[in-house]
Enzyme design. Structure first.
Site, PDB file in Angstrom:
ATOM      1  N   ARG A  45     -92.286 -38.576 -67.511  1.00 21.68           N
ATOM      2  CA  ARG A  45     -93.552 -38.421 -66.788  1.00 21.68           C
ATOM      3  C   ARG A  45     -94.803 -38.864 -67.540  1.00 21.68           C
ATOM      4  O   ARG A  45     -95.917 -38.697 -67.034  1.00 21.68           O
ATOM      5  CB  ARG A  45     -93.739 -36.978 -66.298  1.00 21.68           C
ATOM      6  N   ASP A  46     -94.699 -39.423 -68.710  1.00 23.66           N
ATOM      7  CA  ASP A  46     -95.876 -39.931 -69.428  1.00 23.66           C
ATOM      8  C   ASP A  46     -95.486 -41.138 -70.272  1.00 23.66           C
ATOM      9  O   ASP A  46     -95.915 -41.275 -71.415  1.00 23.66           O
ATOM     10  CB  ASP A  46     -96.485 -38.832 -70.292  1.00 23.66           C
TER      11      ASP A  46
END
Length: 85
Positions: A45-46
């Site tokens: 997610r990043d």
């Protein structure tokens, strides 16, 4: 924790555009690491150049490492899957 020598992909890109071979040499291991995480139910997610580290091994070869799982999500089918890990 493993000690890494090298630089982030963000720092490398700031110095200039990567050639095709260099980009492929970074992106294939990053894609493989991401797929391995997904196979285990972990979503990063990043994922960004600042979280990809171009570590140098003992021979000077670049070994890309995916870092910073601070906002990762576990989706492995258990009741805690909605929690951020």
């Amino acid at each position: 924790m493993e000690f890494l020598e090298g630089e982030s992909l963000a720092a490398r890109v700031a110095r200039g555009r990567l050639g095709t071979e260099e980009a492929v040499g970074v992106l294939i291991p990053v894609a493989a690491a991401t797929a391995a995480g997904h196979d285990e139910g972990v979503i990063h997610r990043d994922l960004k150049p600042g979280n990809i580290f171009l570590a140098k091994d003992r021979t000077g070869q670049i070994v890309p490492k995916v870092l910073d799982f601070g906002v990762s999500k576990i989706v492995a089918g258990d009741e805690g899957a909605a929690l951020t890990g």
